[in-house]
Motif scaffolding. Structure first.
Motif, mmCIF file in Angstrom:
data_model
loop_
_atom_site.group_PDB
_atom_site.id
_atom_site.type_symbol
_atom_site.label_atom_id
_atom_site.label_comp_id
_atom_site.label_asym_id
_atom_site.label_seq_id
_atom_site.Cartn_x
_atom_site.Cartn_y
_atom_site.Cartn_z
ATOM 1 N N ARG A 77 0.857 -1.185 0.000
ATOM 2 C CA ARG A 77 0.000 0.000 0.000
ATOM 3 C C ARG A 77 0.896 1.239 0.000
ATOM 4 O O ARG A 77 2.074 1.171 0.364
ATOM 5 N N PRO A 78 0.376 2.377 -0.414
ATOM 6 C CA PRO A 78 1.164 3.615 -0.362
ATOM 7 C C PRO A 78 1.553 3.958 1.069
ATOM 8 O O PRO A 78 0.800 3.712 2.012
ATOM 9 N N SER A 129 1.084 -0.396 -4.237
ATOM 10 C CA SER A 129 1.952 0.481 -3.451
ATOM 11 C C SER A 129 1.948 1.915 -3.958
ATOM 12 O O SER A 129 2.634 2.774 -3.393
ATOM 13 N N GLY A 130 1.206 2.180 -5.038
ATOM 14 C CA GLY A 130 1.084 3.537 -5.561
ATOM 15 C C GLY A 130 2.190 3.948 -6.501
ATOM 16 O O GLY A 130 2.497 5.139 -6.601
ATOM 17 N N ALA A 152 -3.005 3.006 -7.841
ATOM 18 C CA ALA A 152 -3.441 2.547 -6.526
ATOM 19 C C ALA A 152 -4.947 2.316 -6.495
ATOM 20 O O ALA A 152 -5.436 1.346 -5.890
#
Length: 427
Positions: A223-224, A336-337, A392
């Protein structure tokens, strides 16, 4: 309950590749199921054992009905790997006695590769004359024939500098591996395949025997994270004042690494301040270091937890590979963006919902085209940020979890009615 044995003839380790990680994630999902209930009585009725290779025999219990088992190889390929050991080691034995002693306790034998474990299962099934015959199913996770060609070429060039001999070795390895894979899969009543492999295997096995197999994504892990950039700089000395390009996977020709290195070199030659970060090892490691010098940070293989932080600390994920059947690293990068940059027509572009918005595709495998695509993002920070946000969002909206893939793709094959049976043949 149905007892399922999944046969993964690859070494399980913290830095193992996507095939091993895939089955670790499926096992974790199965451990969350109410596996002790009989099928049809409130639970899936699944007892699952995943068999890997390892340096010693051991078992790890994830739940009363789920376990991971490692067995020592009989005829390991470890001696054939390069000095960095980036290639996956497997077992070339035609028969693994340890596995053969364990398989009869299971109802379903799931082949995932084309070497010792699969050969042992098919031989044992051919010999079984009792009424309780096992069901044999299979799945395809990697383009093994294509990888065999790449590795054969590397091995041949170490011993035979003439390019012609290396090319012949590569063709022989690819053809032999494809024949072996297809012969084993013909023994399976059903074969789970990613979309990329369906057309080829439909011609060999028949479309009615094929079932879809997707890859999942762990949205909690990938994820970011706005704080990841600073941690990446502190932990590895990666410069934090310029765009960071990430590559994750084996550093060899099967992943397009020579094309990647030359593209980044051209990028720097054009005056763009960009830095490449690689997570992985392979035959091209030294070549990448020579090509890019201080403009690359080579992290080597990383476990999933550390890799997740590296993803979140970078800006772009550059992945020129055309040998993927799924390319889970692309899904991890998008979650993870990161803005992903992929080859047009590659199977990895299936992770994109809107190419051009949630990721960029490059039409030709030419370093100049790749450098152009990277410049178009680096020179336009607002566009880069927009692509990252859309990536994302696509991941959250469309990429399935491992739990969902287990429930929708695997359990119906393991626990459902038998499909059209294959015929185990002498090996």
């Amino acid at each position: 309950m149905s007892s399922v044995a999944v046969l993964v003839e690859l070494v399980r380790s913290g830095t193992a590749g996507g095939h091993v990680k895939c089955w670790e994630r499926f096992a974790e999902s199965a451990a969350r199921l109410p596996g002790t209930a009989p099928h049809g009585a409130g639970g899936p009725g699944l007892d699952l054992t995943v068999y890997f290779l390892g340096d010693r025999e051991r078992a790890e219990t994830l739940a009363p009905h789920v376990r991971l088992v490692t067995l020592e190889p009989v005829l390991s390929t470890a001696a054939l790997t390069s000095a960095d050991g980036a290639e996956d080691a497997t077992d070339l034995t035609p028969y693994h006695p340890g596995l053969a002693a364990l398989l009869p306790r299971h109802d379903v034998w799931h082949l995932t590769h084309s070497f010792g474990y699969a050969a042992t299962a098919v031989r044992l099934a051919r010999r079984t004359r009792t009424a309780r015959r096992p069901r044999i199913v299979g799945s395809v996770h990697t383009d093994v024939p294509a990888l065999a060609a790449v590795y054969a070429r590397y091995l041949a060039r170490r011993r035979m500098p003439a390019g012609l001999l290396a090319d012949r070795a590569a063709r022989w390895a690819e053809s032999g591996m494809r024949h072996r894979r297809d012969r084993l899969l013909r023994c399976c009543e059903q074969v789970l395949v990613p979309p990329a492999a369906r057309a080829e295997l439909a011609r060999t096995l028949g479309a009615d025997r094929l079932r879809p197999l997707r890859r999942g994504i762990d949205h909690d892990r990938f994820r970011p994270d706005p704080a990841a950039r600073a941690r990446l700089a502190r932990a590895y000395g990666v410069p934090a004042d310029r765009p960071l390009l990430l590559f994750a996977g084996r550093l060899d020709a099967s992943k397009g690494v020579p094309l990647l290195a030359e593209s980044v070199r051209l990028l720097r030659e054009r005056g763009r301040r960009a830095h490449l970060v690689t997570a992985g090892a392979g035959a091209e490691t030294d070549a990448v270091r020579r090509c890019l010098g201080p403009d690359v940070t080579l992290l080597g293989p990383l476990p999933q937890e550390r890799l997740a932080h590296v993803y979140a600390g970078c800006d772009l994920f550059v992945f020129p590979s055309r040998t993927e059947t799924a390319g889970n690293v692309v899904a991890e990068a998008m979650a993870s963006g990161l803005a992903v940059v992929l080859p047009e027509g590659a199977t990895t572009t299936r992770w994109l919902a809107a190419p051009g918005r949630d990721g960029v595709v490059v039409p030709r495998d030419d370093p100049r085209d790749w450098a152009d695509a990277l410049c178009a993002l680096i020179d336009r920070p607002r566009r880069l940020d927009a692509v990252r946000r859309h990536a994302a969002a696509t991941a959250r909206r469309t990429h399935p979890s491992w739990d969902r893939v287990l429930a929708e793709d695997l359990l119906p094959v393991w626990l459902g009615p038998p499909g059209r049976g294959g015929t185990p043949r002498p090996m």
